[in-house]
Design a protein around this motif. Structure first.
Motif, PDB file in Angstrom:
ATOM      1  N   LEU A  38      -3.459  10.030   9.193  1.00 39.92           N
ATOM      2  CA  LEU A  38      -3.925   9.731   8.623  1.00 39.92           C
ATOM      3  C   LEU A  38      -2.658   8.178   9.322  1.00 39.92           C
ATOM      4  O   LEU A  38      -3.797   7.002   9.480  1.00 39.92           O
ATOM      5  CB  LEU A  38      -4.153   9.423   7.392  1.00 39.92           C
ATOM      6  CG  LEU A  38      -4.945  10.594   6.313  1.00 39.92           C
ATOM      7  CD1 LEU A  38      -5.121  10.581   5.834  1.00 39.92           C
ATOM      8  CD2 LEU A  38      -6.458  10.554   8.259  1.00 39.92           C
ATOM      9  N   THR A  39      -1.959   8.014   9.500  1.00 40.60           N
ATOM     10  CA  THR A  39      -0.893   6.907  10.443  1.00 40.60           C
ATOM     11  C   THR A  39      -1.363   6.583  11.341  1.00 40.60           C
ATOM     12  O   THR A  39      -1.007   5.638  12.190  1.00 40.60           O
ATOM     13  CB  THR A  39       1.076   7.041   9.941  1.00 40.60           C
ATOM     14  OG1 THR A  39       1.046   7.393   8.771  1.00 40.60           O
ATOM     15  CG2 THR A  39       1.796   6.227  10.410  1.00 40.60           C
ATOM     16  N   ILE A  40      -1.217   7.915  12.251  1.00 42.88           N
ATOM     17  CA  ILE A  40      -1.558   8.255  13.537  1.00 42.88           C
ATOM     18  C   ILE A  40      -3.081   7.295  13.435  1.00 42.88           C
ATOM     19  O   ILE A  40      -3.035   6.199  14.726  1.00 42.88           O
ATOM     20  CB  ILE A  40      -2.234   8.957  14.573  1.00 42.88           C
ATOM     21  CG1 ILE A  40      -0.871  10.051  14.329  1.00 42.88           C
ATOM     22  CG2 ILE A  40      -2.790   8.960  15.651  1.00 42.88           C
ATOM     23  CD1 ILE A  40      -0.938  11.184  14.890  1.00 42.88           C
ATOM     24  N   ILE A  41      -3.805   7.295  12.682  1.00 40.20           N
ATOM     25  CA  ILE A  41      -5.625   6.465  13.653  1.00 40.20           C
ATOM     26  C   ILE A  41      -5.802   4.844  13.339  1.00 40.20           C
ATOM     27  O   ILE A  41      -5.789   4.188  14.556  1.00 40.20           O
ATOM     28  CB  ILE A  41      -6.573   6.985  12.589  1.00 40.20           C
ATOM     29  CG1 ILE A  41      -6.933   8.487  12.621  1.00 40.20           C
ATOM     30  CG2 ILE A  41      -8.133   5.800  12.657  1.00 40.20           C
ATOM     31  CD1 ILE A  41      -7.742   9.205  10.973  1.00 40.20           C
TER      32      ILE A  41
ATOM     33  N   SER B  23       1.116  -1.111  -0.016  1.00 38.02           N
ATOM     34  CA  SER B  23       0.096   0.159  -0.106  1.00 38.02           C
ATOM     35  C   SER B  23       0.811   1.347  -0.259  1.00 38.02           C
ATOM     36  O   SER B  23       0.330   2.840  -0.452  1.00 38.02           O
ATOM     37  CB  SER B  23      -1.103   0.114   0.845  1.00 38.02           C
ATOM     38  OG  SER B  23      -0.495  -0.118   2.587  1.00 38.02           O
ATOM     39  N   VAL B  24       2.325   1.211   0.983  1.00 39.64           N
ATOM     40  CA  VAL B  24       3.251   2.339   0.447  1.00 39.64           C
ATOM     41  C   VAL B  24       3.253   2.707  -1.260  1.00 39.64           C
ATOM     42  O   VAL B  24       3.344   3.674  -1.280  1.00 39.64           O
ATOM     43  CB  VAL B  24       4.374   2.048   1.152  1.00 39.64           C
ATOM     44  CG1 VAL B  24       5.305   3.186   0.832  1.00 39.64           C
ATOM     45  CG2 VAL B  24       3.999   2.640   2.881  1.00 39.64           C
TER      46      VAL B  24
ATOM     47  N   PHE C  10      -0.982   3.110   3.402  1.00 39.60           N
ATOM     48  CA  PHE C  10      -0.963   4.311   2.259  1.00 39.60           C
ATOM     49  C   PHE C  10      -1.081   5.117   2.206  1.00 39.60           C
ATOM     50  O   PHE C  10      -0.229   6.073   2.034  1.00 39.60           O
ATOM     51  CB  PHE C  10      -2.202   4.185   1.815  1.00 39.60           C
ATOM     52  CG  PHE C  10      -2.359   4.757   0.635  1.00 39.60           C
ATOM     53  CD1 PHE C  10      -2.458   4.472  -0.425  1.00 39.60           C
ATOM     54  CD2 PHE C  10      -3.717   6.016   0.549  1.00 39.60           C
ATOM     55  CE1 PHE C  10      -3.389   6.176  -1.538  1.00 39.60           C
ATOM     56  CE2 PHE C  10      -3.841   6.984  -0.108  1.00 39.60           C
ATOM     57  CZ  PHE C  10      -3.666   6.385  -1.639  1.00 39.60           C
ATOM     58  N   ALA C  11      -1.189   5.524   4.054  1.00 47.34           N
ATOM     59  CA  ALA C  11      -1.408   7.102   4.823  1.00 47.34           C
ATOM     60  C   ALA C  11      -0.026   7.368   4.579  1.00 47.34           C
ATOM     61  O   ALA C  11       0.635   8.470   4.884  1.00 47.34           O
ATOM     62  CB  ALA C  11      -1.449   7.533   5.797  1.00 47.34           C
TER      63      ALA C  11
END
Length: 399
Positions: free
Chosen positions: A91-94, A64-65, A117-118
């Motif tokens: 969005l990486t934190i969530i 996804s990256v 992805f984030a």
């Protein structure tokens, strides 16, 4: 918009705020990306899953990256760098807040896919931001520091997750990384200067895709992209399966102890600046070859029955990998004759294909041949490829 000549130099305060804020963002997203690597044996037992299934926590994120690098790279060219750097952190934190709330490994894999992805937002925008806001004389130093923070983030993520999971729980470890992300988001929000030299790309997506295609037809670039895959496949393969190896007899190390082994990854922090400083004085290909040989020698040392020699080997492998990676990345930019940013993006894509391959495709090797099989593959591939690369360069220089 201000003049394009007004870029920051190493003497400017803004240069250091850029380095610190982008470095902080890099530390967090790479800590997030590699955080699960020391936990793969733990996941195998906790969720009663196979080694191959556990490794999806790394490989799915990496895939996804790759998608995110392409999509967010396009978008950051059109809507700005700072926006996507900030969104990437939030969005990486969530997912770190949601993963501890589930007892389903399938849900964890799904959240890791979203997280990957984030994560891509920072690497997709940060180097472009540096190239636009920092002058040519200082840009190499800033880039080297940024790449060093990639290594620092990988070290912190692995160490935090292993240590906290052993002493508290894996849920506490994920929440702690979310807290770290919140602190870094505040740092970036307050300190990262607004873009002064960003200009919206007028190219259509069709032209960008055509640029990708032209790069993929360039044999000189393809060889470098291949090297990125091989380097990362070997490096990730080593780090993905060393926890399994050290958890078994005769070492039988605990998760907390294994997590400290990942401090060796920190030698990558100095590998990139060293490579950058030598690049202008010594032939780049020679230094890159030396870096690959260091990587190989380091991996071979892990066959020792001595834990101290294994740690020394891991340190040498890290120094060699980041030296070779930094110079390969720089060579891509020099080799591309147009749309250099797209060429760098393709190198990053190949780099993360190597990450995904090293974490999942090598699982059957581990199951059938254990650590000796992993070492054989991760040593032979770089040696054969760098020999092929040097032969190709030699033939090119003779023609």
């Amino acid at each position: 918009m201000e003049s394009l000549t007004k870029r920051y130099s190493i003497k400017d305060r803004q240069f250091w705020t850029i380095v610190i804020s982008l470095g902080g963002a890099s530390v967090f997203v790479f800590a997030a990306m590699y955080s699960v690597q020391p936990l793969l044996p733990f996941f195998t037992e906790q969720f009663q899953i196979s080694v191959s299934t556990a490794s999806l926590a790394m490989s799915v994120t990496t895939l996804s990256v790759i998608i995110g690098l392409i999509v967010l790279g396009f978008l950051s060219d059109r809507y700005g760098r700072v926006l996507f750097i900030r969104l990437s952190i939030v969005l990486t934190i969530i997912p770190f807040l949601l993963m501890p709330l589930t007892d389903s490994f399938s849900m964890i894999i799904f959240l890791r896919f979203i997280q990957g992805f984030a994560i891509a937002g920072v690497p997709a925008a940060a180097l472009a931001y540096i190239s636009e806001e920092i002058n040519q004389q200082s840009m190499g130093f800033a880039t080297a520091l940024y790449i060093s923070c990639n290594a620092l983030g990988g070290t912190i993520g692995r160490l935090m997750m292993g240590y906290l999971t052993e002493n508290k729980s894996w849920e506490v470890a994920f929440f702690s990384l979310a807290l770290l992300g919140g602190i870094i988001f505040i740092l970036v929000w307050l300190t990262l200067p607004k873009s002064r030299n960003f200009s919206v790309h007028q190219r259509t997506i069709q032209k960008d895709l055509h640029g990708f295609w032209l790069h993929l037809k360039n044999p000189n670039l393809l060889i470098l992209f291949g090297l990125g895959i091989i380097l990362q496949l070997s490096f990730t393969g080593m780090w993905s399966f060393i926890p399994y190896y050290l958890a078994e007899p005769p070492f039988s190390l605990s998760l907390k102890t294994i997590s400290f082994i990942f401090l060796a990854y920190g030698l990558g922090i100095i590998g990139s600046p060293i490579a950058n400083s030598l690049a202008g004085k010594v032939d780049i290909n020679m230094i890159r070859t030396f870096g690959v040989l260091l990587l190989v020698c380091g991996i071979l040392l892990t066959l020792s029955s001595s834990l101290i020699m294994i740690i020394v080997g891991l340190c040498i492998a890290c120094l060699g990998f980041f030296t070779a990676h930094a110079l390969t990345s720089a060579t891509v930019s020099r080799t591309a004759i147009h749309q250099k940013g797209l060429a760098s993006s393709l190198y990053l894509v190949s780099y993360y294909i190597g990450v995904a391959s090293g974490s999942t495709l090598l699982s059957p090797i581990w199951l059938h041949f254990k650590w000796q099989g992993i070492v054989m593959i991760t040593v032979l591939l770089p040696i054969l490829y760098i020999a092929f690369l040097n032969y190709t360069l030699q033939k090119k220089n003779q023609s």
